[in-house]
Scaffold this motif. Sequence first.
Motif, short mmCIF file in Angstrom:
data_model
loop_
_atom_site.label_atom_id
_atom_site.label_comp_id
_atom_site.label_asym_id
_atom_site.label_seq_id
_atom_site.Cartn_x
_atom_site.Cartn_y
_atom_site.Cartn_z
N ALA A 86 23.99 0.79 -50.84
CA ALA A 86 24.88 -0.29 -51.29
C ALA A 86 24.47 -1.63 -50.72
O ALA A 86 24.23 -1.78 -49.53
CB ALA A 86 26.32 0.04 -50.87
N GLY A 87 24.38 -2.62 -51.60
CA GLY A 87 24.08 -3.98 -51.16
C GLY A 87 22.62 -4.35 -51.16
O GLY A 87 22.27 -5.50 -50.92
N SER A 88 21.69 -3.40 -51.43
CA SER A 88 20.27 -3.71 -51.33
C SER A 88 19.52 -3.47 -52.64
O SER A 88 18.31 -3.33 -52.63
CB SER A 88 19.63 -2.89 -50.21
N ARG A 89 20.23 -3.44 -53.77
CA ARG A 89 19.57 -3.20 -55.05
C ARG A 89 18.53 -4.28 -55.34
O ARG A 89 17.42 -3.99 -55.81
CB ARG A 89 20.61 -3.15 -56.17
N THR A 90 18.88 -5.54 -55.09
CA THR A 90 17.96 -6.64 -55.37
C THR A 90 16.67 -6.49 -54.58
O THR A 90 15.56 -6.66 -55.12
CB THR A 90 18.62 -7.99 -55.03
N GLU A 91 16.80 -6.14 -53.31
CA GLU A 91 15.62 -5.95 -52.46
C GLU A 91 14.76 -4.80 -52.98
O GLU A 91 13.53 -4.90 -53.02
CB GLU A 91 16.07 -5.67 -51.02
N PHE A 92 15.41 -3.71 -53.39
CA PHE A 92 14.65 -2.57 -53.92
C PHE A 92 13.89 -2.96 -55.17
O PHE A 92 12.70 -2.63 -55.33
CB PHE A 92 15.61 -1.42 -54.23
N LEU A 93 14.54 -3.67 -56.09
CA LEU A 93 13.88 -4.07 -57.33
C LEU A 93 12.75 -5.05 -57.07
O LEU A 93 11.71 -5.01 -57.75
CB LEU A 93 14.90 -4.67 -58.30
N GLU A 94 12.92 -5.94 -56.12
CA GLU A 94 11.84 -6.88 -55.76
C GLU A 94 10.61 -6.11 -55.28
O GLU A 94 9.48 -6.39 -55.68
CB GLU A 94 12.31 -7.84 -54.67
N THR A 95 10.84 -5.12 -54.43
CA THR A 95 9.74 -4.32 -53.89
C THR A 95 9.06 -3.52 -55.00
O THR A 95 7.83 -3.46 -55.08
CB THR A 95 10.26 -3.36 -52.80
N ALA A 96 9.88 -2.88 -55.85
CA ALA A 96 9.32 -2.08 -56.93
C ALA A 96 8.55 -2.94 -57.93
O ALA A 96 7.46 -2.58 -58.38
CB ALA A 96 10.44 -1.33 -57.65
N THR A 108 2.74 -1.62 -67.80
CA THR A 108 3.65 -1.61 -66.65
C THR A 108 3.56 -2.91 -65.86
O THR A 108 4.58 -3.47 -65.44
CB THR A 108 3.34 -0.40 -65.74
N ARG A 109 2.34 -3.39 -65.66
CA ARG A 109 2.16 -4.69 -64.97
C ARG A 109 2.84 -5.81 -65.75
O ARG A 109 3.47 -6.70 -65.17
CB ARG A 109 0.68 -5.00 -64.80
N ASP A 110 2.74 -5.75 -67.07
CA ASP A 110 3.23 -6.83 -67.92
C ASP A 110 4.76 -6.94 -67.88
O ASP A 110 5.31 -8.03 -68.07
CB ASP A 110 2.76 -6.61 -69.35
N VAL A 111 5.46 -5.81 -67.64
CA VAL A 111 6.92 -5.84 -67.64
C VAL A 111 7.51 -5.79 -66.23
O VAL A 111 8.71 -5.59 -66.06
CB VAL A 111 7.50 -4.67 -68.48
N ALA A 112 6.68 -6.01 -65.22
CA ALA A 112 7.15 -5.94 -63.84
C ALA A 112 8.28 -6.93 -63.57
O ALA A 112 9.27 -6.61 -62.90
CB ALA A 112 5.99 -6.19 -62.87
N ALA A 113 8.17 -8.13 -64.13
CA ALA A 113 9.23 -9.13 -63.92
C ALA A 113 10.53 -8.70 -64.56
O ALA A 113 11.62 -8.99 -64.05
CB ALA A 113 8.78 -10.48 -64.46
N GLN A 114 10.45 -7.99 -65.70
CA GLN A 114 11.66 -7.50 -66.36
C GLN A 114 12.35 -6.42 -65.52
O GLN A 114 13.58 -6.32 -65.52
CB GLN A 114 11.32 -6.97 -67.74
N ARG A 142 12.38 -6.38 -62.28
CA ARG A 142 13.04 -7.09 -61.18
C ARG A 142 14.35 -7.72 -61.61
O ARG A 142 15.33 -7.72 -60.87
CB ARG A 142 12.10 -8.18 -60.65
N ASP A 143 14.41 -8.23 -62.83
CA ASP A 143 15.57 -9.01 -63.28
C ASP A 143 16.56 -8.23 -64.13
O ASP A 143 17.59 -8.78 -64.53
CB ASP A 143 15.09 -10.23 -64.09
N HIS A 144 16.29 -6.96 -64.43
CA HIS A 144 17.12 -6.27 -65.41
C HIS A 144 18.49 -5.90 -64.86
O HIS A 144 18.69 -5.76 -63.66
CB HIS A 144 16.40 -4.99 -65.91
N ASP A 145 19.44 -5.74 -65.80
CA ASP A 145 20.79 -5.29 -65.48
C ASP A 145 20.95 -3.87 -66.04
O ASP A 145 20.73 -3.64 -67.23
CB ASP A 145 21.81 -6.22 -66.13
N GLU A 154 20.81 -2.80 -70.05
CA GLU A 154 19.72 -1.97 -70.56
C GLU A 154 20.26 -0.66 -71.15
O GLU A 154 19.76 -0.17 -72.17
CB GLU A 154 18.73 -1.66 -69.44
N PHE A 155 21.28 -0.12 -70.52
CA PHE A 155 21.89 1.11 -71.02
C PHE A 155 22.46 0.89 -72.42
O PHE A 155 22.22 1.70 -73.34
CB PHE A 155 22.99 1.56 -70.06
N LEU A 156 23.20 -0.19 -72.61
CA LEU A 156 23.78 -0.47 -73.92
C LEU A 156 22.71 -0.80 -74.95
O LEU A 156 22.87 -0.48 -76.14
CB LEU A 156 24.79 -1.62 -73.82
N ALA A 157 21.61 -1.40 -74.52
CA ALA A 157 20.51 -1.67 -75.44
C ALA A 157 19.93 -0.35 -75.97
O ALA A 157 19.58 -0.25 -77.15
CB ALA A 157 19.42 -2.49 -74.75
#
Length: 223
Positions: free
Chosen positions: A167-177, A192-198, A200-203, A207-210
């Motif tokens: 809890a509280g570290s999702r942003t850090e995990f996504l930045e690292t990934a 995979t490299r091309d969508v790396a920024a997506q 990091r920023d995805h919700d 994405e589930f509803l998409a």
Amino acid sequence: MAPRTRRAERREEPLSRERIVEAAIALLDTAGESGLTFRALSEHLATGPGAIYWHVTGKDELLLAAADAVVTGSLSADTADATPQDAIRALALGVFDAIDAHPWIGAQLARTPAQSPLLRVFERLGRQVRALGVPHAAQFTAASALLNYILGVGGQNAANARANHPAGSRTEFLETAAAAWAALDPDEYAFTRDVAAQLRDHDDRVEFLAGIDLILGGITADR
């Protein structure tokens, strides 16, 4: 007089099946399925195991009742005036959020495919699929595709949250990934490299509803 006062406090709220199920959900949320024991439940409710067994026969029944209570709560949205597509989105998101809030429920639903919690979801999905005008021969496939997507993505999201980012570290995990994806071999992992920024920023919910909309697009394309 003091002992009499303590006994009165213990009996302030009568023991009921509903209280037992609520306590079981609380234990499952904090300690997982392995933490749901009748000893822990007895301590939580300040009662003896015998009193609990009066209302439920064992752990399997209790797990099923807890899952049923959570699923019933997730289906409470009023969709009477909604389009079938919007009703399916609301239903899907309700189950997704329930799995996110109660990570244990994904495994429980998958383990009881012929029992009421999962059937409630399948029935609601099926009615909306039918309302979309899907031919009868394709209704089972369409409802099953939606159900499998909801349970699969919801369960995976909950598992990722527990395993990868407390809890509280999702942003850090996504930045690292995302940084790890961006550093992959450009020839072997071009996409995979091309969508790396997506990544990091995805919700997760967006994405589930998409994904639900992609499935709905496929279902209605053949109509």
